[in-house]
Design an enzyme around this catalytic site. Structure first.
Site: not given
Length: 425
Positions: A306, A363
């Site tokens: 991330h 995600d």
């Protein structure tokens, strides 16, 4: 907040004193707002080193994997609260009491239906339109229904706008899906929970009754909680930029939806599923892992690591548990889900991923859950938009409460110097 000053020397500006601001959490911030008065300004592509606003809503510590909403850790909110409780907290700053929450829930459910003319608006879109394109267009069109007498400087008008957006977004999102598959729209049922109502509008048909699975309802509620807000990301900054001009709030949220659509932002879970489809089977994983480790290969593993979190994404911890609950409940055996689970195992054990902190992110898991729930990939970002609406509207309200200045970034101009024009015709 102006705890100290820092002295800088820039060109002819000798000993220029700038305020050093101390936040309640995080690093100190140099206030460069008066730098322009000295004939200079900063160059910061992507605004990665620039605080564009002051906010009390969300705090992220990417190095230590911390995400707080109004001071409450995301892990506690996901475990103890419902999505609407989180909405109340983001809007109001404090957790609601029983009576406060009951009233809030009633107020939200009071606005779930959309104007009948909105139904007819859908006929102007192609059937194969991406649902995000439709969601963006329809949300922007809501500005045409809620504009007369709307005063964005009036706190009561802002509160009513927040309720309307929160309540109507799941309805419009479900309509986007129904329109894409040629099914009739399903009206909201206010006796259901926020997440349950959305699932009902997605999957119910006039032909037979649809009963919401409580495990899937809980999973959808958690997905919404974990995507509710994430500080000054691209879409939230877009909403603030649009709102800084005093624009209609529905138009501001439509701008946020447009920004969210990109694969580097809200489209990441859709991109993750496309990657799994490319890998196809567990047998192909070693080939793709080798490609991911090859710096000369353009292939990248989506759903790992991330930009903000240099440690484990705290949302992914909760999402991983929910993911396995959903898969166990549904008992699904699917090649792509098997690929996803094997990739997860490798990423959590392979030194290459561990050293680089390329852990599965939120995600990765949300994409797996949504696929298992039979939700098409084209709807993944739409569901993200439903969840993030509360974050967008909370920041929009805060911006108006704190007093706003219209956004006007500067630029580093590298084009032609002034020159004379002579027609070549």
């Amino acid at each position: 907040m102006n705890d100290d000053k820092v002295s800088v020397e820039v060109g002819n500006a000798k000993n220029l004193e700038l305020n050093l601001l101390t936040p309640s959490l995080g690093n100190q911030v140099i206030d460069v707002s008066k730098l322009g008065n000295s004939g200079y300004f900063t160059f910061d592509p992507g605004f990665t080193s620039t605080a564009s606003c002051e906010s009390k809503i969300t705090y992220i510590d990417g190095d230590n994997g911390i995400l707080l909403h109004r001071g409450f850790p995301i892990e506690q909110l996901a475990k103890e609260a419902s999505f609407l409780e989180v909405c109340y907290i983001l809007l109001n700053g404090e957790a609601p009491g029983k009576e406060e929450f009951s009233k809030f829930e009633r107020d939200i459910k009071h606005h779930t239906m959309v104007h009948e003319q909105i139904h007819r608006l859908f006929n102007g879109f192609r059937r194969d339109s991406h649902p995000m394109a439709v969601l963006c267009g329809v949300t922007g069109a809501l500005a045409a229904f809620y504009h007369q007498g709307l005063d964005v400087e009036n706190p009561e008008h802002r509160r009513l706008t927040a309720y309307r957006l929160l309540s109507k977004m799941p309805t419009v999102a479900a309509m986007c899906y129904k329109y894409s598959i040629g099914h009739p729209f399903v009206q909201p049922k206010n006796k259901l929970s926020y997440a349950g109502n959305f699932l009902h509008m997605m999957f119910a048909t006039p032909a037979e009754e649809y009963v919401v699975n409580p495990i899937l309802e809980k999973a959808m509620d958690k997905i919404m909680i974990l995507h509710a807000d994430h500080e000054q990301n691209a879409s939230t900054s877009t909403v603030r930029t649009a709102g800084s001009s005093g624009a209609n709030p529905f138009a501001c949220i439509a701008a946020g939806i447009a920004s969210l659509w990109g694969p580097a932002h809200g489209g990441a879970n859709e991109a993750c599923l496309k990657m799994l489809e490319e890998i196809k089977t567990v047998e192909h994983i070693p080939e793709y892992i080798a490609r991911a480790k090859d710096k000369n290969d353009s292939f990248r593993l989506m759903g790992f690591g991330h930009r903000v979190y240099k440690n484990y994404d705290p949302r992914a911890t909760v999402m991983r548990e929910t993911c396995h609950e959903v898969l166990n409940e549904l008992g699904i055996h699917d090649d792509l889900l098997e690929v996803a689970m094997e990739l997860e195992r490798i990423a959590l054990n392979d030194p290459y991923f561990i050293e680089r902190k390329l852990y599965p992110n939120v995600d990765f898991y949300s994409g797996i859950i949504l696929k298992a729930m039979n939700i098409p990939a084209s709807m993944f970002t739409v569901i993200f938009a439903i969840s993030r609406t509360i974050g967008w509207i909370s920041h929009w309200i805060e911006m108006h409460e704190e007093g706003m200045k219209i956004a006007r970034p500067r630029q580093l101009y590298t084009g032609y110097v002034q020159r004379d024009f002579k027609s070549k015709l």
